[in-house]
Design an enzyme around this catalytic site. Sequence first.
Site, PDB file in Angstrom:
ATOM      1  N   ALA A 158       0.946  -1.101   0.049  1.00 40.28           N
ATOM      2  CA  ALA A 158       0.068  -0.114   0.076  1.00 40.28           C
ATOM      3  C   ALA A 158       0.835   1.398   0.023  1.00 40.28           C
ATOM      4  O   ALA A 158       0.484   2.316  -0.415  1.00 40.28           O
ATOM      5  CB  ALA A 158      -0.943  -0.082   1.001  1.00 40.28           C
ATOM      6  N   THR A 159       2.306   1.082   0.447  1.00 44.08           N
ATOM      7  CA  THR A 159       3.130   2.488   0.360  1.00 44.08           C
ATOM      8  C   THR A 159       3.213   2.831  -1.141  1.00 44.08           C
ATOM      9  O   THR A 159       2.912   4.046  -1.219  1.00 44.08           O
ATOM     10  CB  THR A 159       4.325   1.826   1.213  1.00 44.08           C
ATOM     11  OG1 THR A 159       3.909   1.876   2.510  1.00 44.08           O
ATOM     12  CG2 THR A 159       5.357   3.148   1.051  1.00 44.08           C
TER      13      THR A 159
ATOM     14  N   ASN B 183      -5.606   3.989  10.907  1.00 49.21           N
ATOM     15  CA  ASN B 183      -4.950   2.771  11.619  1.00 49.21           C
ATOM     16  C   ASN B 183      -4.262   3.099  13.031  1.00 49.21           C
ATOM     17  O   ASN B 183      -4.159   2.099  13.693  1.00 49.21           O
ATOM     18  CB  ASN B 183      -3.528   2.605  10.767  1.00 49.21           C
ATOM     19  CG  ASN B 183      -2.663   3.960  10.526  1.00 49.21           C
ATOM     20  OD1 ASN B 183      -3.072   4.787  10.022  1.00 49.21           O
ATOM     21  ND2 ASN B 183      -1.563   3.802  11.157  1.00 49.21           N
TER      22      ASN B 183
ATOM     23  N   GLN C 151      -6.809  -0.466   6.296  1.00 48.17           N
ATOM     24  CA  GLN C 151      -7.397  -0.978   7.271  1.00 48.17           C
ATOM     25  C   GLN C 151      -9.196  -1.422   7.502  1.00 48.17           C
ATOM     26  O   GLN C 151      -9.348  -1.705   8.317  1.00 48.17           O
ATOM     27  CB  GLN C 151      -7.206   0.207   8.398  1.00 48.17           C
ATOM     28  CG  GLN C 151      -5.810   0.100   8.751  1.00 48.17           C
ATOM     29  CD  GLN C 151      -4.960  -0.890   9.410  1.00 48.17           C
ATOM     30  OE1 GLN C 151      -5.426  -1.993   9.824  1.00 48.17           O
ATOM     31  NE2 GLN C 151      -3.533  -0.900   9.540  1.00 48.17           N
TER      32      GLN C 151
ATOM     33  N   SER D 184      -3.428  -3.305   0.650  1.00 47.98           N
ATOM     34  CA  SER D 184      -2.254  -4.080   1.176  1.00 47.98           C
ATOM     35  C   SER D 184      -2.407  -5.731   1.313  1.00 47.98           C
ATOM     36  O   SER D 184      -3.586  -5.845   2.221  1.00 47.98           O
ATOM     37  CB  SER D 184      -1.892  -3.532   2.391  1.00 47.98           C
ATOM     38  OG  SER D 184      -0.606  -4.146   2.757  1.00 47.98           O
ATOM     39  N   GLY D 185      -1.645  -6.866   0.986  1.00 49.92           N
ATOM     40  CA  GLY D 185      -1.845  -8.029   1.153  1.00 49.92           C
ATOM     41  C   GLY D 185      -1.674  -8.371   2.855  1.00 49.92           C
ATOM     42  O   GLY D 185      -2.477  -9.365   3.231  1.00 49.92           O
ATOM     43  N   HIS D 186      -0.558  -7.726   3.156  1.00 47.77           N
ATOM     44  CA  HIS D 186      -0.264  -8.535   4.849  1.00 47.77           C
ATOM     45  C   HIS D 186      -0.964  -8.016   5.671  1.00 47.77           C
ATOM     46  O   HIS D 186      -1.043  -8.684   7.141  1.00 47.77           O
ATOM     47  CB  HIS D 186       1.315  -8.123   4.894  1.00 47.77           C
ATOM     48  CG  HIS D 186       1.341  -6.854   5.330  1.00 47.77           C
ATOM     49  ND1 HIS D 186       1.786  -6.290   6.425  1.00 47.77           N
ATOM     50  CD2 HIS D 186       1.720  -5.624   4.424  1.00 47.77           C
ATOM     51  CE1 HIS D 186       1.867  -4.938   6.550  1.00 47.77           C
ATOM     52  NE2 HIS D 186       2.086  -4.661   5.536  1.00 47.77           N
TER      53      HIS D 186
ATOM     54  N   THR E 276       8.748  -7.270 -12.901  1.00 45.98           N
ATOM     55  CA  THR E 276       7.864  -8.644 -12.970  1.00 45.98           C
ATOM     56  C   THR E 276       7.044  -8.752 -11.784  1.00 45.98           C
ATOM     57  O   THR E 276       7.469  -8.459 -10.685  1.00 45.98           O
ATOM     58  CB  THR E 276       9.085  -9.834 -12.872  1.00 45.98           C
ATOM     59  OG1 THR E 276       9.867  -9.466 -13.943  1.00 45.98           O
ATOM     60  CG2 THR E 276       8.419 -11.045 -13.124  1.00 45.98           C
TER      61      THR E 276
ATOM     62  N   CYS F 129       3.768   5.312  14.400  1.00 47.76           N
ATOM     63  CA  CYS F 129       3.743   4.896  12.754  1.00 47.76           C
ATOM     64  C   CYS F 129       4.991   4.391  12.505  1.00 47.76           C
ATOM     65  O   CYS F 129       4.957   3.387  11.556  1.00 47.76           O
ATOM     66  CB  CYS F 129       3.242   6.087  11.881  1.00 47.76           C
ATOM     67  SG  CYS F 129       4.369   7.491  11.981  1.00 47.76           S
TER      68      CYS F 129
HETATM   69  N1  PLP Z   1      -1.970   2.551   4.782  1.00 43.91           N
HETATM   70  C1  PLP Z   1      -2.325   2.191   6.001  1.00 43.91           C
HETATM   71  C2  PLP Z   1      -3.708   2.824   6.831  1.00 43.91           C
HETATM   72  C3  PLP Z   1      -1.453   1.420   6.763  1.00 43.91           C
HETATM   73  O1  PLP Z   1      -2.000   1.083   8.062  1.00 43.91           O
HETATM   74  C4  PLP Z   1      -0.391   0.786   6.308  1.00 43.91           C
HETATM   75  C5  PLP Z   1       0.434  -0.023   7.064  1.00 43.91           C
HETATM   76  O2  PLP Z   1       0.916   0.142   8.093  1.00 43.91           O
HETATM   77  C6  PLP Z   1      -0.265   1.290   5.026  1.00 43.91           C
HETATM   78  C7  PLP Z   1      -0.885   2.072   4.372  1.00 43.91           C
HETATM   79  C8  PLP Z   1       1.213   0.610   4.315  1.00 43.91           C
HETATM   80  O3  PLP Z   1       0.986  -0.508   3.779  1.00 43.91           O
HETATM   81  P1  PLP Z   1       2.066  -1.623   3.287  1.00 43.91           P
HETATM   82  O4  PLP Z   1       2.919  -1.933   4.538  1.00 43.91           O
HETATM   83  O5  PLP Z   1       1.501  -2.513   2.558  1.00 43.91           O
HETATM   84  O6  PLP Z   1       3.116  -0.792   2.525  1.00 43.91           O
END
Ligand code: PLP
Length: 376
Positions: free
Chosen positions: A70-71, A150, A180, A200-202, A238, A324
């Site tokens: 997600a970043t 979050n 979230q 985000s997958g994790h 890839t 954070c």
């Molecule tokens: N956005 C939110 C609201 C999150 O809680 C997080 C993870 O902490 C992220 C983005 C970033 O996600 P990723 O770890 O997949 O880059």
Amino acid sequence: MTIYLDNAATTKPCQEAVDAAVRAMTLYYGNPSSLHRAGLEAQLETDKARKIIAKSLGTDSGNIIFTSGATESNNLAIRGTAAAYGKRKRKIVASAIEHASVDETLLAMESIGFEVVRVAAREDGRYYAADFLQACDENTCLLTMMSVNNETGYIMPVKETFSAVKRRFPDIRTHSDCVQAYMKIPVNAAALNADLISLSGHKIHGAKGIGALYIKKGVRVLPIVSGGKQEKGIRSGTEAVPLICAFGAAVEKFMPTIAERYKRAEELKASLLEKLSGIDGVTVNSPGDGSPYIINISAAGKRSEIMLHYLESRDIYVSSGSACSKGQQSGVLGIFGITGKAADSALRISITAETTEDELEAFAQSLRDGIANVRG
Ligand code: PLP
């Protein structure tokens, strides 16, 4: 026995995700861009996952771009939209409580001349669509607003805000960081009136290092990574086939049970709050109507880090409530009026629907012991 109550930081991959990743690594190791059968098989596997994720958002596969997380999705949404508008629109509107991956990107945009307006909560600690609408104008290229905060679990008025803004300014792109919210509350792209959605997958029992960006058909986003033009040329590199398959497997598993898991999480949250109400000095920072999966509390003036390690010594894992990134306060709690000792002693407990009553009881007992025993 480990009690893991830090699911907003990351989740344990589900067995289905692990199996899907192993299967992909064992059987589908071809490069999806290769023209031979091994390549085609890998591509078919990524397409399967893409379809599952697209369906979960109520959209088509063609609107899903895989990223490293997600970043990257947030960076791509913001930088890519701004670049697509070129010099024509130089303003971005955001909430003041975005994740660092949005907020730091906004700072970078400011440093290259963009105007960024961060809309704050009102005195009642709540966010209102009207305030975002007022901040937008003809010069605005993007409105970005997370779905669930979050740190506190606060649920943002995304649908109302995006709808109001789209009605007045159809050209403004709307982006939501739904990390979230995804697989916890329904996330439907059309219902939210979102042009862009980060996932985000994790955070959903998939795998680390994989994310997605939903891009509504017709919305232009310029790439921030150049190369072999994978992912429709929007995200070169890839594709991470095993991680994509794990992501798809997790969505397939959890999508059908969002409503019942939400209900269970609500019961667990109520039960935890009940247990905490009996402990002197514990205050709750999360709003009553926030996501039941995230409960932010302050622990009687005892510094978060000290309490976190005390709990760790009992094999209980939580987060420091205002961090954070390692040890750094994000300031989000301050925006909700939680400052000083209350912020310094904040803890974030983030659960899943599978968290048990016994685990919450053990946490509450250890917290009580910690408050009695650790020095602030
Ligand atoms: N956005 C939110 C609201 C999150 O809680 C997080 C993870 O902490 C992220 C983005 C970033 O996600 P990723 O770890 O997949 O880059």
